[in-house]
Scaffold this active site. Structure first.
Site: not given
Length: 366
Positions: A259, A290-291, A294
């Protein structure tokens, strides 16, 4: 183009500009993690440890970032992550993000806690996916599923790692509340408003506690599977045993996620958990990361570790804050260009070829 009239050259530049434009409490809401924010930092540190062994003399005359993701054609193996209350970052909010994602050919996952309606996001996002949390009111949850079906959504993202909201200390310190013109428009009639200031707490956290069910179990996923024929993605899995349980109960995709470091501060970094989940699931379901993503290089890292793609979260909000739809489009183009360059330098003709790269720096890596 951004509000400054200059197109940022990197996601780091987009981030700096977004921070300069947003109010401090909104920036903290977007950027903050849980407790000491160690899980938040771990995501980035773990991705930086993943090192690929590029292949040379691959004889490539052409490279493409296109492929399939979540069962549909995609311009690159990236989906926009579900993120709440996007109008906090820009008045156009979810509408701008949905349009930019549609034009870039990437799936848009509409947040249940959106500041736009399910129907508005479907119309603008080209049949996106809808995220769900487990609500105390199962009638309301069933209604959201039915609305998604009627609006033409491609599938449902079920977020399973929020039995309670993580202790987001930045929001507590700021006594964060939503402005009057931003709110969970798809959850009207809840028992607590997220606009009312709460002494010593975040109004958003209080609202979430009142609406979300802390006691959801695997039987609830089975209940959801029985209610809809839409594909299901289960988001918030780190343990491979849970990944197997999800697929056994009908999940079509598993999203390995902590998350974004916003829930359990003691959780593993998402990318550290990815290889074991990929191994546990095999070819029975897609696995996404996910997480901490970048860059296009991070997407390539996920692909090399066996994921079919990655979710892009906070950088989308940075782009939204800096230029609305055009700012989000710029973020997605930066990631696509970085991925295309990375594939070329790694000797991969397309995203599928990245699965053959050798990897150093993470458990279970080749």
């Amino acid at each position: 183009m951004t509000r400054s009239g200059v197109a940022p050259e990197s996601l780091a530049a987009v981030r700096r500009l977004a921070e300069s434009l947003l109010p401090g409490d909104v920036w903290d809401f977007i950027e903050g993690g849980a407790d000491g924010e160690t899980a938040l930092a771990a995501n980035r540190a773990a991705l930086d440890r993943v090192r690929l062994l590029p292949r040379v003399l691959a004889g490539l005359s052409e490279v493409t970032t296109a492929g399939t993701l979540l069962g549909s054609a995609a311009g690159m193996p990236v989906a926009v992550a579900p993120m709440a209350y996007q109008r906090l970052a820009h008045p156009d909010g979810e509408s701008a993000v949905a349009r930019a994602a549609r034009d870039a050919g990437v799936p848009f996952v509409a947040a249940m806690l959106a500041s736009a309606t399910i129907e508005e996001m479907a119309e603008l996002g080209g049949a996106p996916w809808l995220q769900l949390y487990w609500l105390r009111d199962r009638g309301l949850l069933a209604e959201l599923v039915a609305r998604a079906e009627r609006a033409g959504y491609r599938g449902l993202f079920v977020t399973v790692d929020v039995p309670v909201l993580g202790n987001r200390l930045r929001d507590v310190r700021n006594r964060f509340t939503l402005p009057a013109d931003v709110g969970p428009v798809n959850l009207s009639g809840g028992p607590v408003a997220a606009h009312d200031r709460v002494d010593g707490d975040s109004a958003v956290a209080v609202h979430t506690s009142a609406m979300f069910a802390p006691d959801a179990g695997w039987q609830d996923l089975a209940w959801l599977r029985e209610r809809t024929a839409l594909p299901l993605a289960v988001k918030g899995v780190l343990d491979p045993r849970d990944a197997r349980h999800a697929v056994d109960r009908g999940a079509d995709a598993v999203v390995v996620s902590n998350h974004g470091g916003r829930q359990f501060d003691g959780a593993a970094a998402s990318v550290d958990a990815l290889p074991a989940v990929v191994e546990a699931v095999g070819d029975r379901a897609e696995v996404l990361l996910d997480g901490g993503v970048r860059s296009g290089t991070d997407v390539l890292r996920a692909l090399a570790l066996g994921a079919s793609g990655a979710l892009l979260g906070r950088p989308v909000l940075w782009g939204l804050a800096t230029g609305g739809e055009s700012g989000v489009a710029r973020v997605l183009e930066i990631v696509r260009a970085e991925l295309a360059r990375g594939l070329t330098l790694a000797g991969c003709a397309d995203p599928a070829a990245a699965a053959a790269l050798d990897v150093l720096g993470v458990g279970h890596a080749r």
